[in-house]
Enzyme design. Structure first.
Site, PDB file in Angstrom:
ATOM      1  CD  GLU A   1      60.814  30.100  86.348  1.00 18.86           C
ATOM      2  OE1 GLU A   1      61.033  29.577  87.455  1.00 18.86           O
ATOM      3  OE2 GLU A   1      59.792  29.846  85.670  1.00 18.86           O
ATOM      4  NE  ARG A   2      65.621  26.747  86.252  1.00 18.93           N
ATOM      5  CZ  ARG A   2      66.015  25.677  86.925  1.00 18.93           C
ATOM      6  NH1 ARG A   2      66.246  24.542  86.276  1.00 18.93           N
ATOM      7  NH2 ARG A   2      66.178  25.722  88.235  1.00 18.93           N
TER       8      ARG A   2
ATOM      9  CE  LYS B   1      55.253  29.092  85.296  1.00 16.43           C
ATOM     10  NZ  LYS B   1      56.690  29.400  84.993  1.00 16.43           N
TER      11      LYS B   1
ATOM     12  CB  CYS C   1      59.416  13.298  81.097  1.00 20.09           C
ATOM     13  SG  CYS C   1      58.433  13.641  79.637  1.00 20.09           S
TER      14      CYS C   1
ATOM     15  CB  ALA D   1      55.416  25.235  79.158  1.00 13.82           C
TER      16      ALA D   1
ATOM     17  CB  THR E   1      54.506  14.520  87.104  1.00 14.47           C
ATOM     18  OG1 THR E   1      54.047  13.177  87.248  1.00 14.47           O
ATOM     19  CG2 THR E   1      53.323  15.443  87.357  1.00 14.47           C
TER      20      THR E   1
ATOM     21  CD  GLU F   1      61.980  13.090  86.424  1.00 12.59           C
ATOM     22  OE1 GLU F   1      61.743  13.033  85.206  1.00 12.59           O
ATOM     23  OE2 GLU F   1      61.277  13.738  87.224  1.00 12.59           O
TER      24      GLU F   1
END
Length: 488
Positions: free
Chosen positions: A179-180, A176, A284, A150, A251, A382
């Site tokens: 980590e931010r 998972k 996105c 994620a 994506t 992007e």
């Protein structure tokens, strides 16, 4: 730093201290404060979670579907009760304003509600007579252990696309998180456990490359759901597929909004401001490019510039703040580099967000670049920040041609009251999610999040019926039952 809490992985219903010696700071992007530290876990820890999840799957997949649904309903009720706490956690670690965070929590709750419909969603179909004395039935079965990867930008909504549906359908899950933004997941785990989820069915392993590779390579894991950038998504899809896993990878994007001459000016400006600069442009489905017809361009752009310059920037926990920070200092620097690249390549900077006057945090203000062309870097890439490119066009056909040149095809919007124009747009635009007179056409949980082209790798999208197909196998049973001996 000794008093900073170190997060633990969640494996087999327990919070387990990681075996790693590598930790990363989790930072409040509005203040720079270190909130906690997240472990960069080892491959061995991911593999351990996979074994546990496989064992849990054997039992969970046999639980009656209505009983699984009751656990999901309980989880949904707890999320509602803790909605404000969850929203504040999102703002604290992600930076988006509290109103946006509340909206994200609500979308997460709606995904859990949809997943709680598992008894209906799991239903197969049948045909009583396919030949003399022969019938056929199609049954759904869970695929097994599923892995999820994620992103940081929607730490609740996106994971809630993944694990609630997978688990409701009888799978076990290893997530998972980014980590931010790991703090919110702690609370979700606590609430899901309180709702009655058995140990081992849902596991959380924090980490980076080693954990991602473990998800993609471990033979126990049968399917992988990913949301993130295009380069990582390509890697996830290729690697997971090469290891014979079912993969969906959502994506990048470069969403275009078309403004025609008959658009409602005030409504369009309001929607574009929200779509381009909401969540600091880190989504996105953000509006990245506006193509505006010449007849309305001057009036529209004057109003747009004024509105952008009046956006309140600051800590998302403060009243009245619309635009919070970007997630990290490196994102801030990267965004400023893109703005300067746009100027260098010939774009006209009409609203400059490089300097916000804020001494703390990682802020970029609303930025508008006009006279953009399709050969410019700022049109192609992007940027994932509050930066809006503007292109003037002669008509709808030109606007569609411009949008369709992009390698991305997540979403597109049009502002007009012309039914013919709307139909042309719907038929000719290359994008999976379309908006008519609204700025962010993100679908509800019961419709697929259906990006095209380089915005999606896979066959089955997240959400809607696609997600049911993604998380289940189908088994067709053909049976002969002779009625011999029962003749009248």
């Amino acid at each position: 730093m000794a008093d900073v809490r170190k997060l633990k992985n969640y494996i087999d219903g327990e919070w387990v201290e990681s075996k790693t010696d590598k930790y990363e700071d989790v930072i409040n992007p509005a203040t720079g404060e270190v909130l906690c530290q997240v472990p960069i876990s080892t491959r061995a820890e991911l593999d351990q979670a996979a074994v546990i999840a496989e064992q849990a799957f054997e039992k969970w997949s046999q639980v009656a579907v209505p009983r699984r649904a009751r656990v999901l309903f309980g989880f949904q009720q707890l999320l509602i009760q803790h909605k404000e706490e969850l929203a504040r956690l999102i703002t604290l670690e992600n930076g988006k304003n509290l109103s946006e965070a509340r909206g994200e929590v609500q979308r997460g709750i709606e995904n859990v509600e949809f997943a709680a419909g598992a008894p209906t969603l799991m239903m197969g179909d049948s045909l009583a007579s396919i030949a003399t004395d022969v019938e056929a039935a199609n049954y759904r079965y869970p695929v097994g252990v599923v892995g999820g990867i994620a992103p940081f930008n929607f730490p609740m909504m996106v994971p809630c696309w993944m694990f609630p549906m997978a688990i409701a359908l009888g799978n076990s899950f290893i997530l998972k998180p980014s980590e931010r933004t790991p703090l919110l997941m702690e609370k979700l785990v606590e609430l899901f456990s309180e709702a009655g989820l058995p140990k081992g069915v849902f596991n959380v392993v924090y980490g980076a490359h080693d954990v991602v590779n473990g998800i993609l390579e471990n033979e126990i894991i049968k399917a992988v759901s990913f949301v993130g950038s295009k380069p990582v998504g390509e890697y996830v899809y290729k690697t997971g597929s090469a290891n014979l896993k079912r993969v969906q990878a959502l994506t990048g994007a470069k969403n275009h909004t078309i403004v025609l001459n008959d658009a409602d000016l005030e409504d369009t400006v309001t929607n574009v401001i929200s779509a381009a600069f909401g969540s600091a442009g880190e989504r996105c489905m953000a509006c990245a490019v506006v193509t505006v017809e010449e007849g309305i361009a001057d009036e529209f752009l004057e109003a747009l510039r004024t509105a952008a310059q009046n956006v309140k920037i600051g800590n998302g926990l403060d009243d009245g703040v619309f635009l919070g920070p970007v997630i990290r200092e490196e994102n801030q620097k990267r965004t400023i580099a893109y703005i300067e690249k746009g100027i260098e390549e010939g774009a006209k900077l009409t609203v400059d967000g490089r300097e916000t006057g804020l001494s703390e945090g990682h802020f970029v203000g609303p930025t508008i670049l006009e006279d953009v062309t399709t050969d410019m870097t700022i049109w192609k890439d992007e940027i994932f920040a509050p930066v809006l490119s503007v292109i003037r066009v002669k008509n709808l056909q030109e606007a569609v041609r411009v949008a369709n040149q992009s390698e991305f095809a997540n979403g597109a919007c049009i502002f007009t009251n012309n039914a013919k124009a709307i139909r042309y747009f719907r038929e000719k635009i290359d994008a999976g999610m379309l908006g008519v007179n609204l700025g962010v056409p993100a679908p509800m949980a019961f419709f697929p999040f259906s990006g095209w082209k380089s915005s999606f790798y896979g066959t089955l999208h997240a959400n809607g019926k696609d997600s049911v197909d993604f998380y289940t196998h189908k088994k067709v049973v053909t049976a002969r039952y002779s009625l011999k001996g029962y003749e009248e």
